[in-house]
Scaffold this motif. Structure first.
Motif, PDB file in Angstrom:
ATOM      1  N   VAL B 150       6.025  -5.220   1.432  1.00 49.87           N
ATOM      2  CA  VAL B 150       5.652  -5.515   0.042  1.00 49.87           C
ATOM      3  C   VAL B 150       6.806  -5.107  -0.878  1.00 49.87           C
ATOM      4  O   VAL B 150       7.426  -4.056  -0.698  1.00 49.87           O
ATOM      5  N   PHE B 151       7.102  -5.966  -1.865  1.00 47.15           N
ATOM      6  CA  PHE B 151       8.234  -5.778  -2.788  1.00 47.15           C
ATOM      7  C   PHE B 151       8.093  -4.440  -3.522  1.00 47.15           C
ATOM      8  O   PHE B 151       7.101  -4.209  -4.231  1.00 47.15           O
ATOM      9  N   ASP B 152       9.087  -3.586  -3.368  1.00 47.92           N
ATOM     10  CA  ASP B 152       9.041  -2.243  -3.965  1.00 47.92           C
ATOM     11  C   ASP B 152       8.834  -2.288  -5.479  1.00 47.92           C
ATOM     12  O   ASP B 152       8.023  -1.542  -6.029  1.00 47.92           O
ATOM     13  N   GLN B 153       9.598  -3.172  -6.142  1.00 51.40           N
ATOM     14  CA  GLN B 153       9.507  -3.236  -7.604  1.00 51.40           C
ATOM     15  C   GLN B 153       8.117  -3.681  -8.059  1.00 51.40           C
ATOM     16  O   GLN B 153       7.644  -3.284  -9.122  1.00 51.40           O
ATOM     17  N   LEU B 154       7.450  -4.482  -7.232  1.00 55.31           N
ATOM     18  CA  LEU B 154       6.089  -4.911  -7.555  1.00 55.31           C
ATOM     19  C   LEU B 154       5.121  -3.729  -7.406  1.00 55.31           C
ATOM     20  O   LEU B 154       4.250  -3.489  -8.252  1.00 55.31           O
ATOM     21  N   LEU B 155       5.324  -2.969  -6.344  1.00 59.89           N
ATOM     22  CA  LEU B 155       4.450  -1.805  -6.116  1.00 59.89           C
ATOM     23  C   LEU B 155       4.553  -0.806  -7.263  1.00 59.89           C
ATOM     24  O   LEU B 155       3.571  -0.163  -7.642  1.00 59.89           O
ATOM     25  N   GLU B 156       5.783  -0.699  -7.825  1.00 66.90           N
ATOM     26  CA  GLU B 156       5.994   0.261  -8.907  1.00 66.90           C
ATOM     27  C   GLU B 156       5.204  -0.104 -10.168  1.00 66.90           C
ATOM     28  O   GLU B 156       4.998   0.733 -11.045  1.00 66.90           O
ATOM     29  N   GLN B 157       4.770  -1.361 -10.257  1.00 70.14           N
ATOM     30  CA  GLN B 157       3.984  -1.787 -11.425  1.00 70.14           C
ATOM     31  C   GLN B 157       2.507  -1.384 -11.285  1.00 70.14           C
ATOM     32  O   GLN B 157       1.744  -1.484 -12.240  1.00 70.14           O
ATOM     33  N   ILE B 158       2.119  -0.985 -10.106  1.00 75.18           N
ATOM     34  CA  ILE B 158       0.720  -0.612  -9.874  1.00 75.18           C
ATOM     35  C   ILE B 158       0.546   0.869 -10.231  1.00 75.18           C
ATOM     36  O   ILE B 158       1.381   1.700  -9.854  1.00 75.18           O
ATOM     37  N   PRO B 159      -0.520   1.196 -10.971  1.00 74.13           N
ATOM     38  CA  PRO B 159      -0.744   2.602 -11.319  1.00 74.13           C
ATOM     39  C   PRO B 159      -0.686   3.476 -10.068  1.00 74.13           C
ATOM     40  O   PRO B 159      -1.171   3.089  -8.997  1.00 74.13           O
ATOM     41  N   GLU B 160      -0.077   4.643 -10.234  1.00 70.41           N
ATOM     42  CA  GLU B 160       0.215   5.494  -9.079  1.00 70.41           C
ATOM     43  C   GLU B 160      -1.026   5.836  -8.260  1.00 70.41           C
ATOM     44  O   GLU B 160      -0.975   5.882  -7.031  1.00 70.41           O
ATOM     45  N   ASP B 161      -2.158   6.071  -8.954  1.00 69.41           N
ATOM     46  CA  ASP B 161      -3.364   6.487  -8.211  1.00 69.41           C
ATOM     47  C   ASP B 161      -3.930   5.344  -7.365  1.00 69.41           C
ATOM     48  O   ASP B 161      -4.719   5.578  -6.444  1.00 69.41           O
ATOM     49  N   LEU B 162      -3.552   4.117  -7.680  1.00 71.96           N
ATOM     50  CA  LEU B 162      -4.061   2.979  -6.903  1.00 71.96           C
ATOM     51  C   LEU B 162      -3.033   2.455  -5.907  1.00 71.96           C
ATOM     52  O   LEU B 162      -3.324   1.601  -5.084  1.00 71.96           O
ATOM     53  N   ARG B 163      -1.787   2.934  -6.035  1.00 72.36           N
ATOM     54  CA  ARG B 163      -0.678   2.309  -5.314  1.00 72.36           C
ATOM     55  C   ARG B 163      -0.873   2.301  -3.796  1.00 72.36           C
ATOM     56  O   ARG B 163      -0.687   1.282  -3.127  1.00 72.36           O
ATOM     57  N   ALA B 164      -1.271   3.439  -3.262  1.00 73.34           N
ATOM     58  CA  ALA B 164      -1.380   3.539  -1.797  1.00 73.34           C
ATOM     59  C   ALA B 164      -2.431   2.575  -1.252  1.00 73.34           C
ATOM     60  O   ALA B 164      -2.189   1.852  -0.278  1.00 73.34           O
ATOM     61  N   SER B 165      -3.601   2.559  -1.909  1.00 74.78           N
ATOM     62  CA  SER B 165      -4.668   1.685  -1.399  1.00 74.78           C
ATOM     63  C   SER B 165      -4.306   0.217  -1.592  1.00 74.78           C
ATOM     64  O   SER B 165      -4.532  -0.626  -0.725  1.00 74.78           O
ATOM     65  N   GLN B 166      -3.650  -0.086  -2.747  1.00 77.43           N
ATOM     66  CA  GLN B 166      -3.248  -1.470  -2.996  1.00 77.43           C
ATOM     67  C   GLN B 166      -2.169  -1.915  -2.013  1.00 77.43           C
ATOM     68  O   GLN B 166      -2.169  -3.044  -1.539  1.00 77.43           O
ATOM     69  N   LYS B 167      -1.266  -0.988  -1.706  1.00 70.86           N
ATOM     70  CA  LYS B 167      -0.185  -1.325  -0.782  1.00 70.86           C
ATOM     71  C   LYS B 167      -0.770  -1.732   0.571  1.00 70.86           C
ATOM     72  O   LYS B 167      -0.383  -2.734   1.169  1.00 70.86           O
ATOM     73  N   GLY B 168      -1.754  -0.931   1.029  1.00 69.94           N
ATOM     74  CA  GLY B 168      -2.386  -1.238   2.318  1.00 69.94           C
ATOM     75  C   GLY B 168      -3.069  -2.592   2.287  1.00 69.94           C
ATOM     76  O   GLY B 168      -2.956  -3.386   3.227  1.00 69.94           O
ATOM     77  N   SER B 169      -3.728  -2.862   1.170  1.00 71.42           N
ATOM     78  CA  SER B 169      -4.432  -4.130   1.048  1.00 71.42           C
ATOM     79  C   SER B 169      -3.460  -5.311   1.003  1.00 71.42           C
ATOM     80  O   SER B 169      -3.662  -6.347   1.634  1.00 71.42           O
ATOM     81  N   LEU B 170      -2.346  -5.139   0.251  1.00 74.12           N
ATOM     82  CA  LEU B 170      -1.356  -6.225   0.145  1.00 74.12           C
ATOM     83  C   LEU B 170      -0.647  -6.456   1.484  1.00 74.12           C
ATOM     84  O   LEU B 170      -0.353  -7.591   1.854  1.00 74.12           O
ATOM     85  N   GLU B 171      -0.392  -5.364   2.189  1.00 79.40           N
ATOM     86  CA  GLU B 171       0.270  -5.502   3.496  1.00 79.40           C
ATOM     87  C   GLU B 171      -0.587  -6.326   4.454  1.00 79.40           C
ATOM     88  O   GLU B 171      -0.074  -7.054   5.295  1.00 79.40           O
ATOM     89  N   GLY B 172      -1.891  -6.214   4.285  1.00 75.59           N
ATOM     90  CA  GLY B 172      -2.807  -6.978   5.133  1.00 75.59           C
ATOM     91  C   GLY B 172      -2.702  -8.482   4.901  1.00 75.59           C
ATOM     92  O   GLY B 172      -3.101  -9.277   5.746  1.00 75.59           O
ATOM     93  N   GLU B 173      -2.188  -8.856   3.724  1.00 73.21           N
ATOM     94  CA  GLU B 173      -2.052 -10.286   3.415  1.00 73.21           C
ATOM     95  C   GLU B 173      -0.742 -10.888   3.931  1.00 73.21           C
ATOM     96  O   GLU B 173      -0.539 -12.092   3.884  1.00 73.21           O
ATOM     97  N   LEU B 174       0.171 -10.018   4.371  1.00 77.67           N
ATOM     98  CA  LEU B 174       1.484 -10.521   4.817  1.00 77.67           C
ATOM     99  C   LEU B 174       1.390 -11.173   6.194  1.00 77.67           C
ATOM    100  O   LEU B 174       0.607 -10.743   7.042  1.00 77.67           O
ATOM    101  N   GLU B 175       2.207 -12.186   6.389  1.00 77.82           N
ATOM    102  CA  GLU B 175       2.255 -12.869   7.686  1.00 77.82           C
ATOM    103  C   GLU B 175       3.659 -12.782   8.269  1.00 77.82           C
ATOM    104  O   GLU B 175       4.623 -12.467   7.566  1.00 77.82           O
ATOM    105  N   ASP B 176       3.736 -13.105   9.562  1.00 72.72           N
ATOM    106  CA  ASP B 176       4.978 -12.882  10.302  1.00 72.72           C
ATOM    107  C   ASP B 176       6.222 -13.534   9.712  1.00 72.72           C
ATOM    108  O   ASP B 176       7.303 -13.001   9.783  1.00 72.72           O
ATOM    109  N   PHE B 177       6.087 -14.727   9.136  1.00 74.49           N
ATOM    110  CA  PHE B 177       7.273 -15.435   8.654  1.00 74.49           C
ATOM    111  C   PHE B 177       7.383 -15.397   7.133  1.00 74.49           C
ATOM    112  O   PHE B 177       7.923 -16.307   6.518  1.00 74.49           O
ATOM    113  N   ASP B 178       6.884 -14.317   6.527  1.00 72.90           N
ATOM    114  CA  ASP B 178       6.933 -14.188   5.071  1.00 72.90           C
ATOM    115  C   ASP B 178       8.289 -13.715   4.557  1.00 72.90           C
ATOM    116  O   ASP B 178       8.500 -13.657   3.342  1.00 72.90           O
TER     117      ASP B 178
END
Lengths: 125, 516
Positions: B150-178
């Motif tokens: 997941v794009f680091d600069q995008l993650l930095e836009q997410i409030p810190e308290d939500l970042r970890a859970s959102q990161k996990g959720s976004l990573e779940g949407e990634l596919e092999d050839f992304d």
């Protein structure tokens, strides 16, 4: 078929078949030098230079009844090389006698490779 | 009766003389001896020639015995392609490209696939043969499916308290050839006089030189090989000769002795001739031709594109053009020796050229010019945070309304880089005997300009460095660099400051020798 040995052999080769020798390696990657010796004597021998057997060129020689042959191919690497030496026999009807052999070429500048085949003719020998 | 005639014929070969000399190389060598009771004749021949080669050259790399199993990367790519076929057809251009490339990767799947460190890599190389020796010296295509993050600069836009859970959720949407990078690299070898481009003149000269060396090979060695091979060929005409694919132990002992003598004599003569030629090639400096070719003018063009899912980052494109050459190259040799007939004249001319240009060849001046253009596409993306918030922040008691999206917008970025590099060995170890003498003193100069005018995060810069390296002992060298930067912040740390923009830097390298 990938050769397992430095030299391989063919037997029961139909008279009139054609020996085919070629080296597939990038231009400038290696220099090759091949010799075909016939039991019939020097007049039936063949020497092929690099340009005569470097793919897409193929060294060809008709094999006669009652003769035996020995083929040797030497390769010297001028650069890092990946390629192969191929030796096969094509019957008069155009199909292969047995399976063509190939030897992988892999090495760096200054390296070398040696391979070949012995040929025993069938019918009339 | 015929069998006895055959035995007599074979035995006469032994008595006649020449084959007996085979035993002089490996006196105690015997086919089918202890430990090789089931050995075939052809295997004995291979064992003998291998032993002869090893005796002279040390251990040799063992021959490959089996094809490698299908790489894991191929299986993964095929599985990915199968998944793609069962999902909806993507509509946007970048996704289409990714899907196409994943299919391409799969359809081309072969031994060129590698799977390492979470990356799938497909590489194809084409040598000058593929282009008829004209112009293009090589072309390579490489596609790398990187492990998407997941794009680091995008993650930095997410409030810190939500970042970890959102990161996990976004990573779940990634596919092999992304996150797929494709690269096309084309190299052109300078032709004669630098006015044309092509490999063919080099190849033709190289073959002529090789054949000239072969002509110089001791004729007795050549004749010995031919006659020894003729004995093997003659052996193949006798019906009494055992098959080379039969066991040594199954052969009549009297016949076996004769066959063994003929085969071993041939093995010895073949290896002797091969090694004599290998030695002669080294003695005549045949392989130095490779150095002359390496110093030929060469042009490289690399085009690359990185296609990423919006979750991974913006797409990127780049083009890089490099030109390099060294003094003491094939052009000089060609000017001197063009038109010489194959044979001694070619060999003599080559040798004279190496002697006349010894200093230039041992201490060539190398120059490289590079220009690169990079472009990062504009980026705009929003992440819906409502799912991850589980209803929190919907205007709870007395609380502020929490953000329901995290957005990131980036402008298009362009970068232009130009660089000049010059290097030359000034002094070598005082040894004429060495082909590759150690460099004692050398200088290197590099000047690099980067134009990043439309990138608010970076500044244009120009940095030049002149380095003088001196070997001070077996394992260490001292490098003194004069550095100049157009802006003080790019000059870096120096040991002796001349001004805000210029200074001297001293370095002692204990691990490596100065470059050649």
């Amino acid at each position: 078929m990938q050769a397992k040995r430095t030299f391989e052999f063919y037997e029961k080769v139909p008279p009139g078949s054609t020996l085919e020798v070629t080296v597939k390696v990038d231009e400038g990657g290696a220099q090759n030098d091949a010799l075909v010796v016939s039991s019939a004597g020097p007049s039936d021998d063949e020497t092929w230079t690099n340009t005569e057997i470097l793919h897409p060129q193929v060294g060809r020689k008709t094999l006669h009844a009652g003769h035996g042959y020995a083929v040797r191919v030497s390769t010297f690497f001028q650069a890092t090389v990946q390629g192969r030496v191929e030796i096969g026999i094509r019957k008069p009807n155009g199909t292969h006698h047995s399976t063509p052999y190939h030897w992988p070429l892999e090495g760096n500048q200054g390296g070398d490779h040696l391979c070949g085949v012995f040929i025993k003719m069938g019918g009339g020998a | 009766m015929r069998a006895w005639i055959g035995v007599a014929l074979l035995t006469s070969l032994v008595v006649s003389g020449a084959p007996l000399t085979a035993q002089t190389a490996l006196e105690d060598f015997q086919c089918g001896d202890e430990g090789h009771e089931d050995e075939l004749w052809i295997d004995c021949f291979t064992r003998y020639t291998t032993a002869l080669k090893q005796g002279a050259n040390g251990l040799r790399k063992a021959e490959e015995t089996a094809d490698a199993a299908q790489p894991k990367g191929v299986r993964l790519a095929k599985a990915q392609a199968q998944d793609d076929l069962t999902t909806d057809v993507a509509s946007d251009d970048s996704t289409t490209k990714r899907d196409f490339l994943s299919m391409l990767l799969t359809s081309l799947a072969s031994d060129n696939f590698e799977d390492s460190d979470g990356e799938l890599r497909l590489a194809y190389n084409f040598g000058p043969d593929a282009f008829g020796g004209k112009g293009i010296a090589g072309l390579s295509f490489e596609a790398v499916a990187k492990d998407p993050q997941v794009f680091d600069q995008l993650l930095e836009q997410i409030p810190e308290d939500l970042r970890a859970s959102q990161k996990g959720s976004l990573e779940g949407e990634l596919e092999d050839f992304d996150d797929l990078e494709t690269r096309l690299h084309i190299s052109f070898l300078g032709g004669l006089g630098g006015t044309s481009w092509g490999q063919r003149p080099v190849t033709e000269y190289s073959t002529r030189l090789f054949e000239s060396v072969v002509e110089n090979l001791n004729h007795e060695i050549d004749a010995r090989e031919t006659e020894a091979l003729r004995e093997v060929a003659s052996l193949q005409t006798s019906p009494e000769t055992p098959s080379l694919g039969s066991k040594v132990s199954d052969t009549d002992p009297r016949v076996a002795a004769a066959v063994e003598a003929v085969l071993l004599a041939a093995g010895k003569a073949i290896v002797e001739r091969h090694q004599a030629l290998a030695r002669l090639l080294k003695e005549t400096n045949f392989y130095r031709l490779g150095d002359l070719v390496a110093n030929q003018p060469q042009l490289y063009l690399t085009l690359s594109a990185r296609n990423r899912d919006d979750l991974v980052g913006p797409d990127e494109k780049s083009a890089k053009l490099s030109y390099e050459f060294g003094t003491g190259n094939f052009n000089g040799l060609n000017r001197k020796c063009k038109g010489k007939p194959a044979g001694q004249a070619t060999l003599d001319c080559y040798s004279d050229f190496l002697t006349d240009n010894k200093d230039l060849l041992r201490k060539p001046l190398r120059l490289k010019l590079e220009a690169e253009y990079m472009e990062v596409d504009p980026y705009s993306f929003s992440v819906d945070l409502s799912g991850g918030m589980n209803g929190e922040g919907e205007g709870g008691e007395g609380g502020e309304m929490a953000a329901t999206t995290a957005s990131l917008e980036l402008d298009k970025v362009e970068k232009l880089v130009a660089a000049l590099t010059i290097g030359k060995a000034l002094k070598l170890e005082d040894s004429d005997a060495k082909d590759d003498p150690t460099v004692l003193t050398r200088f290197d100069f590099q000047s690099k300009y980067e134009d990043v005018s439309n990138d608010p995060m970076r500044q244009d810069r120009w940095v030049s460095t002149l380095t003088l390296s001196q070997r001070v002992s077996e394992e260490s060298s001292l490098a003194v660099s004069l550095i100049y930067a157009n802006k003080p912040e790019f000059r870096g740390m120096v040991d002796e400051e001349f001004s805000a923009r210029a200074g001297l830097k001293f370095e002692v390298d204990r691990a490596t020798k100065p470059k050649k």
